[in-house]
Design an enzyme around this catalytic site. Sequence first.
Site, PDB file in Angstrom:
ATOM      1  N   SER A  98      -5.705  -3.516  -0.667  1.00  0.00           N
ATOM      2  CA  SER A  98      -7.061  -3.925  -1.020  1.00  0.00           C
ATOM      3  C   SER A  98      -7.388  -3.213  -2.323  1.00  0.00           C
ATOM      4  CB  SER A  98      -8.029  -3.500   0.075  1.00  0.00           C
ATOM      5  OG  SER A  98      -9.337  -3.666  -0.385  1.00  0.00           O
ATOM      6  N   ARG A  99      -7.524  -3.978  -3.411  1.00  0.00           N
ATOM      7  CA  ARG A  99      -7.608  -3.333  -4.724  1.00  0.00           C
ATOM      8  C   ARG A  99      -8.971  -2.724  -5.005  1.00  0.00           C
ATOM      9  NH1 ARG A  99      -4.903  -8.063  -6.258  1.00  0.00           N
ATOM     10  NH2 ARG A  99      -2.684  -7.712  -5.941  1.00  0.00           N
ATOM     11  N   VAL A 100     -10.029  -3.200  -4.369  1.00  0.00           N
ATOM     12  CA  VAL A 100     -11.352  -2.660  -4.690  1.00  0.00           C
ATOM     13  C   VAL A 100     -12.069  -2.073  -3.487  1.00  0.00           C
ATOM     14  CG1 VAL A 100     -11.720  -4.119  -6.690  1.00  0.00           C
ATOM     15  CG2 VAL A 100     -12.407  -4.945  -4.452  1.00  0.00           C
TER      16      VAL A 100
END
Length: 507
Positions: free
Chosen positions: A365-367
Amino acid sequence: MAINVEEISSLIKEEIKGFKNELEVANDVGTVVTVGDGIVLIYGLKKGMLGELLVFNDEDYGMVMNLEEESVYAVLLKNSNKIKEGDKVKRTGKVVEVPVGDALLGRVIDSLGNPLDGRGKVEYTKTAPIERIAPGVIARESVNEPIETGILAIDSLIPIGKGQRELIIGDRQTGKTAIAIDTIINQKGKDVYCIYVAIGQKNSTVASIYEKLKTSGTMDYTVIVNASASEITPLQWLAPFSGVTMAEKWCQEGKNVLIVFDDLSKHAIAYRTLSLLLKRNPGREAYPGDIFYLHSRLLERCVKLDKKRGGGSITALPIVETLAGDISAYIPTNVISITDGQIFLTTGLFNRGQRPAIDIGLSVSRVGSSAQYKIIKKASASLKMEISNYHDLAAFNQFGSDIDASTKVILKHGSVLEEILKQNQYESLKTSEEAIYLFAAKNNFLDDLEIKDVKPFLSSLYRYINDFHNELIEEIDNNHILSDEKINELVEAIASFKKEQSLGNGN
Ligand code: ATP
Ligand code: MG
């Protein structure tokens, strides 16, 4: 009252202009040249717009897809066999619109907002065009609040924030839909509007999802947009755009919306079918060249708006089906690069009983971690590393070599972690449950248990804390944070429960 001549004359001019436009639209009539497979070639319609709604014989509707010099191609929006060569086609001057607003809640509708649940017409008051330019960067704010999925593996390791686009990807029958539906059910009482868009699914699957959502009271804040496999292709292609248009209305009112696209692989196939029928050039895997743009302009509309614009959000969970785990195929790579992370499910894990079958190494999950609840963040700080260490060692251990004591400890701890990440469908966890499970594992209270005893131990542990330290549970569920002293208190409570249990067992 003084009459301002200039004002009046400009008003009259506006009116005349509007009338001229209407007249132009009314006079711009086309003729059907060919019709077949839901595609109509129309001669005329000189000023037709892309996406414009067309009327055939005053009863059937179509939408302009290709503009050519002397003709236009349109797709039919209803399965009709009444249209024939030579029929007249009228313009409406409007692009295709769908109903929006609270009247949709609790309903199952098709891509154009027509009811599919046998409960009569949807009493909507407003509609909105299905295509809209996504809000720009200035209007957006970074993701700062989590969307609680109630699934421990996701909330701890791959946290999703409100306004994030997180892809759920995996082979068929790996539990993709289950994750999305559990997340929708878990939004109960959390003031999140949910939209489930089913594309190219079996009607029976959607019906059973509807039953489940209805009996759990989830439909009160949910809409299902269904364009099933038996529906004509244009409606399958329209469905996600209708869904996101409905989401946008609520988002603009400052609300939080969760939208699931189940699934974009079937959506891509519908668009490929349409494009080939419209004689557009096929590209890689015979998909049209603008397939990336199709999905990016859809998912770009999912946002977290800033305070000035009401602070609403649209969280998207697009689903993509892979073939034999191949995430490097065309559509998967496209959607991976458009979204802010992916939850990768594998058949291997699913069959081994590790459900949800999330491959921790390939999921990201990048953010979302900036939006994760502090308490969960603290409790799961080293979790990912411990699991990957365990996987490395476990792979090595398969050779059957002698293992030393310290390796044994890591292996046992890892298998305990895997066990607590197993979770059945429809068994969402509260934040307090997640936090207590994670703290118990983190502080090695579970490592001496047999694997089959881990889950029962955790359930009774939670009951114990609920009975004797209820204030801790309330604080976690309401504020999602605990001070260091309170965390110590919690860990001590777990320790004393553990001691009681050991004494009880006569150990
Ligand atoms: P499809 O490719 O057909 O759309 P899918 O990937 O969406 O499948 P699901 O329909 O969600 O998969 O799940 C497949 C089966 O696995 C279902 O019978 C479901 O009940 C079961 N299942 C999914 N998740 C879990 C879970 N966490 N625990 C136990 N069973 C599960
Ligand atoms: Mg599914």
